[in-house]
Design a protein around this motif. Structure first.
Motif: not given
Length: 257
Positions: A222-234
């Motif tokens: 789940m952490e990797d998915v959340q990191i990706l989501e944050s990356c996409i937002q930035d």
């Protein structure tokens, strides 16, 4: 590369303005960043920020009377066409971000509730990724064909250089989002090529790391998915800011007309 404007009269000497010198410095820094070996979401975001600053500087340059006198209607129309192509690239990126965010949102919802068809949502997400990569390849291929046909006159060199570094950024962004070609199908052959597996894991960024987990059907972090989501937002925020600067740039060109 020195930036100068030439008036329409042959008796007018070349003029170097402080604003033009500032743009020269910005272009030099951006070109240097292209050669850097670093390839991370934060590095790309910083380049997006620098490009926004560059286009803001171009707007200031266009407001100078000397630039108004130096550009013909035909030249301005060429610059408008170039800025429109870059805005199209922004839209391609934003559309990809939007689709991926929606797919990741559904997957996270299932993981949190621990119920729902996770396999089906993963397949949908991977299908989005596959379509996205093909879109990137097609857009960049068409863009290169146009660039090869475009003959630039010297008076537009600073603006064309700005276009070139901006397009180079999108090439880096799309490549970063697509992942290494050598590693894209790593999960399918990982059992036979354990060495390649280690190499690809080491090279994986936020996008490919989640792809690997989905494709290999191993325990999803789940952490990797959340990191990706944050990356996409930035990155999405960076693209949106650049788009706004490009629109201001186009308005300045239209005002000259």
């Amino acid at each position: 590369m020195a930036v100068s404007f030439h008036g329409r009269s042959n008796s007018v000497p070349s003029i170097q303005h402080p604003q033009a010198a500032h743009i020269d410095e910005q272009l030099t820094r951006l070109r240097s960043s292209e050669a850097a070996s670093s390839s991370s979401s934060s590095f790309i975001y910083q380049r997006l920020s620098n490009l926004q600053d560059l286009h803001d500087s171009l707007v200031k340059l266009l407001r100078l009377s000397i630039s108004n006198q130096a550009l013909s209607q035909d030249q301005i129309e060429k610059l408008l066409d170039g800025s429109l192509r870059i805005l199209d690239l922004c839209n391609v990126a934003k559309d990809a971000f939007s689709q991926m965010k929606e797919g990741l949102k559904e997957i996270q919802s299932i993981l949190r509730r621990k119920r729902g068809d996770l396999s089906a949502e993963v397949k949908k997400y991977l299908a989005i990724r596959k379509f996205m990569k093909k879109s990137f390849q097609k857009v960049l291929k068409n863009l290169k064909v146009f660039q090869n046909k475009d003959n630039t006159d010297e008076s537009l060199v600073v603006f064309r250089e700005a276009e070139a570094v901006t397009i180079a950024l999108f090439e880096s962004l799309f490549s970063f989002m697509s992942g290494s070609k050598a590693c894209v199908k790593w999960p399918l052959v990982s059992k036979l090529m354990s060495q390649n597996k280690s190499t690809c894991e080491a090279e994986a960024n936020e996008f490919t790391r989640v792809d690997f987990e989905f494709q290999s059907e191993k325990s999803l972090k789940m952490e990797d998915v959340q990191i990706l989501e944050s990356c996409i937002q930035d990155l999405e925020d960076g693209i949106e800011s650049l788009s706004k600067s490009l629109i201001k740039y186009r308005v300045s060109l239209l005002n000259i007309l």
